[in-house]
Enzyme design. Sequence first.
Site, short mmCIF file in Angstrom:
data_model
loop_
_atom_site.label_atom_id
_atom_site.label_comp_id
_atom_site.label_asym_id
_atom_site.label_seq_id
_atom_site.Cartn_x
_atom_site.Cartn_y
_atom_site.Cartn_z
N LYS A 113 0.87 -1.17 0.00
CA LYS A 113 0.00 0.00 0.00
C LYS A 113 0.91 1.23 0.00
O LYS A 113 1.91 1.25 0.73
CB LYS A 113 -0.87 -0.04 1.25
CG LYS A 113 -1.91 1.04 1.37
CD LYS A 113 -2.78 0.83 2.61
CE LYS A 113 -3.92 1.82 2.69
NZ LYS A 113 -4.81 1.56 3.85
N SER A 170 -9.45 1.19 2.68
CA SER A 170 -8.60 2.01 1.85
C SER A 170 -7.47 1.24 1.18
O SER A 170 -6.82 1.76 0.26
CB SER A 170 -7.98 3.15 2.66
OG SER A 170 -7.18 2.65 3.70
N SER A 209 -9.87 -1.01 6.92
CA SER A 209 -9.26 -0.86 5.59
C SER A 209 -8.52 -2.08 5.08
O SER A 209 -8.07 -2.09 3.92
CB SER A 209 -8.32 0.35 5.58
OG SER A 209 -9.05 1.54 5.59
#
Lengths: 58, 462
Positions: free
Chosen positions: B79, B155, B179
């Site tokens: 990420k 996310s 997330s």
Amino acid sequence: MVVDEQTVAALDSLLELNIPPEYAAGVAENLAQLLVQAKLVMELELPQDTEPAPVFRA
Amino acid sequence: VIDIHSGAGAIAASVRARQISAEAVIAAAQSEVAARDPVLNCFTSLYGEAALKEARALDARIAAGEVLGPLAGVPFGVKNLYDVADFVTLAGSKINQENPPAKSDATMVARLRRACAIPIGAQNMDEYAYGFTTENAHYGVTCNPHDTSRVAGGSSGGSAAAVAAGMTPFSLGSDTNGSIRVPASFCGVFGLKPTFGRLPRTGTYPFVSNLDHLGLFARSTADLALVYDVLQGPDPFDTACSQRPVEPVGPTLDLFCPLRIATLGDWFQDGAGPEALAALSSVAAALGGGPAVSLPEAARARAAAFCLTAAEGAALHLADLRARPGDFDPATRDRFLAGALLPSAVLIRAQRLRRWFQDQAAELFRRFDLLLAPAAPCVAPSIGQATLRLGDREMPARPNIGLYTQPISFIGLPVVAVPVHPPGGMPVAVQLIARPWQEQTAFRAAAHLERAGVVGARIAAL
């Protein structure tokens, strides 16, 4: 409580965020949603000896 | 022949046995990305030749007779809030493009490199991790590999989708309010959000420091465990990171013993769609069943997490919100600005509620070893979908996707999200929630469910 662009402007004056007027409506909408959640938090009676739980380790 | 889809453990075994080269593995993963990412948009940057060079160095070490680490030659994605040396850490923002490249790796990336895994690129996310859909105004939307008209969740959407699409066997993500668990559910892969303080956060871009957890996605429990065991251990630079020693879960996966299971009712099923409820029911049955129990005041716990997130996230970005609000993603900007205006009394109360709510969960864990709840109320929504139907209510989509994850991360409980793929339908995941520091309970249950064929990940056919 009514949360509108005037509310945002009043709070903004305390923090001096200088929120541009074109964002005020979106901020007001989000603040209204946030205050619904804040009400849920504030309504619950907690025992006096319940301490906050932020995380810090020295 | 390289089967890039065979998983982290199998790839590492082949590389260590010199059946395939690390360079060939990385090249194959890069080919997968080249073929699939133009449609999916999982990656915001690719390490290209740098990753190949790292692989060649590993191959040279093998040729010299060195025994490599447990993730030898395994490609992974991060990420884009993790520091990777020599690359800029974007955290999904335009603003961070102006930052210099990271001087060193995040602790977790460094631990993976030490285990001989190789990062191949950084992955898309909601700006500053504030969202559940990975519809990013600067870097585009990440599409769901199982249905590209739908979101991947967020996310950590790019990380989950890359694993579901078979581009990498695992990816690193982060979870402040859901997330990891939400995109694991929407993309149908395994997700781990360990106990708060278990994995070191040094070198990652923060969101809400007292709620931020790091974790990962994989397509099997065994891979999830293999990587998690490499990542564990104290970190003196992360004040929230525990001093607990490494507590490996890999060796315990086959040791399933009957667990006292309960299903979280009330808030955690209110408004859940049929797919989420069916998955919950099948997982509960396969674990021997158990009563439905209530975790008191979960709605207020979720509300407290919601308020803390808005306020602390805003405080982190206050200078940029003042100076250059136009450079934020509009979807995050207005929420941050609203969070900045929240009265402080709410935050103190939210922190007190957190302590109280933790006691309520502890009470349940006196009677049960594992609590079950859906990871999301529904399957992945369509891209751009503004509202969700929750029961008989039409609710705004973005704030409500994390309804069932937020109360759990609020008190830092460890969760393995296990994916269920209904025939012909979109996947959903179930949260296996264990006592603090008892990740191995959730792992053992996940492995049992996987062996029983109740849960499992699938590589999406595009």
